[in-house]
Design a protein around this motif. Sequence first.
Motif, PDB file in Angstrom:
ATOM      1  N   TYR A  71       0.772  -1.273  -0.113  1.00 39.54           N
ATOM      2  CA  TYR A  71       0.083   0.041  -0.026  1.00 39.54           C
ATOM      3  C   TYR A  71       0.654   1.431   0.146  1.00 39.54           C
TER       4      TYR A  71
ATOM      5  N   TYR B 252      -0.056   2.230   5.597  1.00 35.59           N
ATOM      6  CA  TYR B 252      -0.820   2.703   4.747  1.00 35.59           C
ATOM      7  C   TYR B 252      -0.025   4.003   3.590  1.00 35.59           C
TER       8      TYR B 252
ATOM      9  N   ILE C 150      -4.822   7.222   7.206  1.00 38.18           N
ATOM     10  CA  ILE C 150      -4.752   6.344   5.745  1.00 38.18           C
ATOM     11  C   ILE C 150      -3.952   7.517   4.804  1.00 38.18           C
TER      12      ILE C 150
ATOM     13  N   GLN D  82       0.756  -5.114   4.280  1.00 41.39           N
ATOM     14  CA  GLN D  82      -0.208  -5.257   5.401  1.00 41.39           C
ATOM     15  C   GLN D  82       0.508  -6.046   6.411  1.00 41.39           C
TER      16      GLN D  82
ATOM     17  N   ARG E 190      -3.061   1.546   9.386  1.00 43.62           N
ATOM     18  CA  ARG E 190      -4.462   1.483   9.287  1.00 43.62           C
ATOM     19  C   ARG E 190      -5.353   1.535  10.660  1.00 43.62           C
TER      20      ARG E 190
END
Length: 788
Positions: free
Chosen positions: A457, A499, A546, A472, A514
């Motif tokens: 991300y 993020y 985010i 993640q 996150r």
Amino acid sequence: MLKLAMLITDKYVLSMKFLVLLLLSMLYFVAANHGQSVQFRKLTSNQGLSHNTVYAISQDEKGQMWFATREGLNRYDSYQIKNYYIKDSLPGVSPDKIAAILCKKDSIYIATEDGLYIYDQKTDQIARSQALLARLSVLCLFKSAANVYVGTTNGLFKLAGNTSRLISPKNSAVRAMEQLSPDRFLISIGNKLEIIDKEGKVWKTFDAHTFAPLAVGNFDVFNMYKDGRGFIWLCTNHGLYYFDNDRQAFVRLHFSHAESREVNTVRAITSTDKDLLYIGTENGLYTYQLSTGKSENYGQSFDNSPKKLNDKAVYSAFLAKDGSIWLGTYFGGINYIPSNTYAFERIMAQDNGKGLSGKAVSQMMEDSNRNIWIGTEDGGITIYNPLKDSYSYINKTTSPFYLSINNVHAIHADGYGNIWVGTFLGGLHKFDLKTQQTTIYTNKPGDTNSLSSDNVYAIYRDSRGTLWIGNQAGVNIFNYQTGNFSRFRPEVFGNKFIYDITEDKNGDIWFCTRFAGIYRYNPIGGSFNHYSADGPNPVLTSNQVISLYQDSKQDLWFGSLGGGVMLFDFKSDTFKSFTTADGLPNNNVYGILEDGAGYMWLTTNRGLSKYDPATAHFTNYNNKYGLPSNQFNFKSYLKSSEGSLYFGSINGLCFFHPEKIAAKHPLVPLIFTDFQLFNKTVIPSAHSVLPKQIDYTHHIKLSYNQNVFTINYAAIDYANPGSTNYAYYLKGFEDRWNYVSGKNSITYTNLSPGNYTFYVMALTADGAPQSVQRSIEITVMPLFTRPS
């Protein structure tokens, strides 16, 4: 390029004036720019139309739109549709089947099978024309100076005041008319075309010998139209023709490569004041650019797509004062293309190579050639060239750069000739611009030198040359020499969902997570600061952070889910939060950008917000102002090198130049639409408190027991219907303006006897006046009055 073909027997050529126009009018082109596809809005019987077959469209001096349908007359003010029906008619005829309408001052002329009727806007009533009492079937209407011309199945009538005169032979149907010059008109009469003067004298006749298509037995002229340059177009069942006034000849315009009877059945045409034609056929709408010959067809969609019509049979077309294009269809009611008064432009997902490859837009990046790389979660990458208005794509099927999966969440250029792309489920992709090769890195279970997760991300290369990868399952660092990854401080990040990543003015690295707040890492000392919304002394309003943006002052702004936007203060090591309590439309902030004037722009679940740091004021915009969606997407924002702001949503991309948004918006008409006593509409009459409709009324006198009334008003805005804010006050009752957002009615109760004046005005999203101020004087009489 499509060609103009001349269909006249003596092979005339186009006039030099028209040829010069074709060559030079490239200077103007108002078709969908920047890949912005034409977007249609629909008005059908579901929205209040009396019938979905629309034969004619017009606009009155107030700006209201009028639609002639198969059953009734309709008025639209951008808020609601009002239906009108004709009651005075003979049995067996259809007076509500309206072939044409004409707006002239405060009157609407109505062409029916049962004669000519006139709607009076002051009284809100329809009555048979006193100038043409005969119950003739009226086919067309035309206005020239103070005169109205009425084409019927029994000839052409000229109206002046309350009198009319037949100025053509009887028993000849006049179906269409246009003005060539102050004293010359082109008419379709019987099976001929004639040039006449204002008294009906025939100066030239076109028959089968001088205009070959008239030799066809079923040749019909549906409509004539004079564009902004003075050229007259004939809509026929055998194609579209232009009248060359210099050569006194007709020219066929082939506006489609694929011709058919449906394409050649042209019923309507309109144009902008540039060189773009909108041509209505039985095969949908065609846009045709005269300067280039470029043609585009918009057909019918069965799923109510905004990119297509809801019916392909187009019977009428009209250019409104605000630049919007209105189309009447046979089964689909009204389809219209709004103008874009708030300067928000959009790029939508399209499957024809002229837009995005997916609709859910994620992270974006500008490369060294000023191309915009646009990641999507459902279609890979779209590379947009703003200068050429062109698109190219990278996805699972492209080469040499390709993706293992089309769900993109991060794009970053490392400055070493590589572009890195993070995907969901597909790992990390490296596009080597020098070797034109794609390398894909994924998680390999048990291999600590591989990515810790295939769900990437965040990608960021700092000033020291370190390439950080957020996914993640923590943070990874890429080793350019070995091509391997190392896990960064797993004891801190573990399996945390990263993020966003950036470097601040001090060289510290910031990590947005996150669910675990914000981490600040000092590379020199190796220390961490953790900012959280948990514990006895929370410093954040949300742990779901985010997005991250560094403004021109090098201050850091953090967007969150549920906690609004947070501004970090380096001096005090604290955060200042802004939420709905401060004026944000929503506490989910997806993207943050600063424009050249210092305003901050924020995307949310409820539209776009502009924050003024000097006044601490938020100005909010939603889809009523032209945004592609109210719901924007995670970490989808970009400021280009030339100052444009790009924001991605779940349904396309919005971009704009901030100075255009801040510019003065055109004034919109503001009208009074209704007056009610005790929640019941007052019908205008000689014995009513309203002798005329309220918009024509300057003073209302009420008795002492009529002191509960409601006033309705509307700012006519077809581009952004319902977006207007209002302010009002009642002088004599209150002494300050009431700001009521989009509420367009007000009720006053139990007013004391006295004299009052009601004032109202329309406002833009940022509170600037958007209309002239309107007012009505109101007198509430006392129970008893002294005799004079």
